[in-house]
Design a protein around this motif. Structure first.
Motif, PDB file in Angstrom:
ATOM      1  N   THR A 174       1.115  -1.270   0.018  1.00 27.07           N
ATOM      2  CA  THR A 174      -0.003   0.107  -0.031  1.00 27.07           C
ATOM      3  C   THR A 174       0.584   0.741   0.085  1.00 27.07           C
ATOM      4  O   THR A 174       0.206   2.169  -0.780  1.00 27.07           O
ATOM      5  N   GLU A 175       1.823   0.872   0.581  1.00 27.48           N
ATOM      6  CA  GLU A 175       2.643   2.168   0.460  1.00 27.48           C
ATOM      7  C   GLU A 175       3.616   2.716  -1.109  1.00 27.48           C
ATOM      8  O   GLU A 175       3.582   4.168  -1.439  1.00 27.48           O
TER       9      GLU A 175
ATOM     10  N   LYS B 133       0.540   4.513  -2.073  1.00 27.85           N
ATOM     11  CA  LYS B 133       0.109   5.671  -2.769  1.00 27.85           C
ATOM     12  C   LYS B 133       1.155   6.380  -3.250  1.00 27.85           C
ATOM     13  O   LYS B 133       0.941   7.469  -3.243  1.00 27.85           O
TER      14      LYS B 133
ATOM     15  N   SER C  37       0.175   6.552  -6.727  1.00 20.80           N
ATOM     16  CA  SER C  37      -1.092   7.807  -6.802  1.00 20.80           C
ATOM     17  C   SER C  37      -0.110   9.538  -6.491  1.00 20.80           C
ATOM     18  O   SER C  37      -0.720  10.479  -7.196  1.00 20.80           O
ATOM     19  N   VAL C  38       0.404   9.663  -5.337  1.00 16.12           N
ATOM     20  CA  VAL C  38       0.246  11.093  -4.837  1.00 16.12           C
ATOM     21  C   VAL C  38       1.692  11.390  -5.966  1.00 16.12           C
ATOM     22  O   VAL C  38       1.236  13.415  -6.422  1.00 16.12           O
TER      23      VAL C  38
ATOM     24  N   SER D 259      -6.719   2.957  -7.606  1.00 18.82           N
ATOM     25  CA  SER D 259      -5.498   2.091  -8.024  1.00 18.82           C
ATOM     26  C   SER D 259      -5.574   0.698  -7.988  1.00 18.82           C
ATOM     27  O   SER D 259      -4.279   0.147  -7.628  1.00 18.82           O
TER      28      SER D 259
ATOM     29  N   GLU E  43      -6.469   0.604   1.785  1.00 22.79           N
ATOM     30  CA  GLU E  43      -6.445   1.200   0.490  1.00 22.79           C
ATOM     31  C   GLU E  43      -6.771   3.024   1.056  1.00 22.79           C
ATOM     32  O   GLU E  43      -6.704   3.907   0.511  1.00 22.79           O
TER      33      GLU E  43
ATOM     34  N   ASN F 282      -5.218   5.075   3.452  1.00 19.27           N
ATOM     35  CA  ASN F 282      -3.976   5.759   1.710  1.00 19.27           C
ATOM     36  C   ASN F 282      -5.095   6.843   1.321  1.00 19.27           C
ATOM     37  O   ASN F 282      -4.908   8.386   1.017  1.00 19.27           O
TER      38      ASN F 282
ATOM     39  N   SER G 200      -5.200   9.927   3.631  1.00 11.68           N
ATOM     40  CA  SER G 200      -4.261  10.610   4.053  1.00 11.68           C
ATOM     41  C   SER G 200      -3.251  11.646   3.210  1.00 11.68           C
ATOM     42  O   SER G 200      -2.238  11.224   2.982  1.00 11.68           O
ATOM     43  N   VAL G 201      -4.102  11.759   1.924  1.00  9.16           N
ATOM     44  CA  VAL G 201      -2.722  11.821   0.745  1.00  9.16           C
ATOM     45  C   VAL G 201      -2.319  13.574   1.074  1.00  9.16           C
ATOM     46  O   VAL G 201      -1.360  13.614   0.968  1.00  9.16           O
TER      47      VAL G 201
END
Length: 405
Positions: free
Chosen positions: A111-112, A115, A118-119, A268, A295, A298, A301-302
């Motif tokens: 997941t890290e 993230k 995506s960011v 995602s 997820e 995630n 917490s963007v």
């Protein structure tokens, strides 16, 4: 199929984007949709487009890369480094995003890493996002049928791909005598619904249903209800095709209570089911999901505002997509079968006079400027929404999942 491809391409370019002669165009599409993109390119050329950038993607390739890539590798890859979007935004180009669904295609990726990818993708197209947020750029999202998506919806059917295309064509009114005119009539009704809501001057909405949803959302007095079309200059674009919603941007500081999702979400490439969000003074203070909880974390917490609301949208349970009785696992379609909320970025078009507001003024009235924006479906057959107006009148907007105004 070729004739329907052509009509669909015309709809996306003429109504979705209102493409202008000579306007640069970015087409983002799954590799598998190449037969349709060929037709789309032909129609674009006929309409006077000469500069097209093809931004292809493939979930299997992305999955393979993410298994081995570190953060530096991700930054160099076109799947996540979208700086090309800024180059076309600088040229005032149009952007057509063609999407499909492939739930859990990234289910085994950490997941890290998901993230970060995506960011980072959001950060690489800052100019594009600024112009999109301020309605200064032409863009549209639509769906294309792919093998993986069709097999998900029609398993063990040798004609699954053709069936999914038929569903898309039906929902997008391609099977009508004149799809362009059909959408003009549909958007007229949509605008009339927005006018009814705007005339009410709603201050507060209270959502309840048998899932346990008990949520209160407040609006600023300048909040506007908007529909499926957006004005870019003097042209009316349909940025989501199909669309059934009317929506607005709430005050991000004034959401309280609990809400449960009614449909799964794919984000995602990860499936998230049975979402539960608890809000206090605008922020999500507790969250849970039976599948995909990490997820969901995630998504929330963007940045500092990604756990606050940026959109509330109303969709009658008798919409064309809802009446198909299909779960699509693609937000573009599922959000148009169900009332929904979105955590993350709001819409400036939903705030009267926002073009004249400073960032400080937008903050004061509760506008959400998060980098993220993720829709969560909450509509049910027994959903009730009660509105309180600024004149302290109580109005039932929704009952048993349908409009009452």
């Amino acid at each position: 199929m070729e004739e329907k491809y052509y009509k669909y391409a015309e709809l996306l370019l003429k109504k979705g984007l209102c493409i202008k002669e000579g306007e640069p165009l970015v087409i983002s599409a799954p590799i598998e949709s190449f037969p349709f993109v060929r037709v789309l390119t032909k129609v674009a050329m006929e309409l006077g487009v000469r500069d097209i950038y093809f931004d292809y993607y493939d979930d299997e390739i992305k999955h393979t890369l993410l298994k081995y890539y570190d953060e530096d590798d991700i930054k160099k890859c076109m799947f996540w480094n979208k700086s090309i979007h800024d180059k076309y935004a600088e040229k005032n180009g149009a952007f057509l995003f063609l999407v499909d669904a492939n739930p859990n295609s990234m289910g085994d990726i950490k997941t890290e890493k998901l993230k970060f990818a995506s960011v980072y993708s959001l950060k690489t197209r800052k100019l594009y996002r600024e112009k999109q947020e301020n309605n200064q750029i032409d863009w549209c999202i639509a769906a294309v049928a792919t093998e993986a998506w069709s097999k998900l919806l029609f398993p063990n059917d040798v004609l699954s791909l053709e069936k999914l295309w038929d569903v898309i064509f039906d929902i997008c009114l391609i099977n009508t005598k004149n799809p362009l005119k059909s959408w003009e009539e549909k958007m007229k009704l949509n605008r009339e619904q927005c006018c009814k809501l705007n005339d009410l001057k709603i201050k507060e909405l209270h959502y309840t249903n048998s899932l346990g949803t008990n949520l209160t959302v407040n609006l600023d007095k300048r909040a506007l209800w908007c529909g499926g079309s957006s004005l870019i200059g003097d042209r009316e674009l349909i940025v989501n095709l199909p669309t059934e919603e009317v929506f607005t941007t709430p005050n991000k500081f004034e959401t309280n209570g609990i809400v449960y999702s009614s449909l799964p979400l794919v984000h995602s490439g990860v499936l998230i089911k049975d979402i539960c969000l608890e809000f206090c003074d605008g922020k999500v203070v507790k969250y849970d999901a039976s599948v995909g909880r990490e997820e969901l974390g995630n998504i929330l917490s963007v940045d500092s505002e990604s756990s606050m609301l940026g959109e509330i949208a109303l969709v009658d349970k008798n919409s064309k997509i809802a009446n198909s009785n299909m779960l699509f696992f693609e937000t573009l379609y599922d959000e148009n079968a169900s009332c929904h909320i979105a955590v993350g970025m709001g819409f400036k078009e939903c705030i009267d006079g926002s073009s004249d507001f400073s960032d400080e003024q937008l903050e004061t009235i509760g506008y959400n400027k998060s980098r993220g924006h993720v829709d969560i479906m909450i509509g049910t057959d027994d959903l009730k929404i009660t509105a309180i107006t600024f004149e302290e009148k109580e109005i039932i907007l929704f009952e048993d999942g349908s409009f009452k105004i």
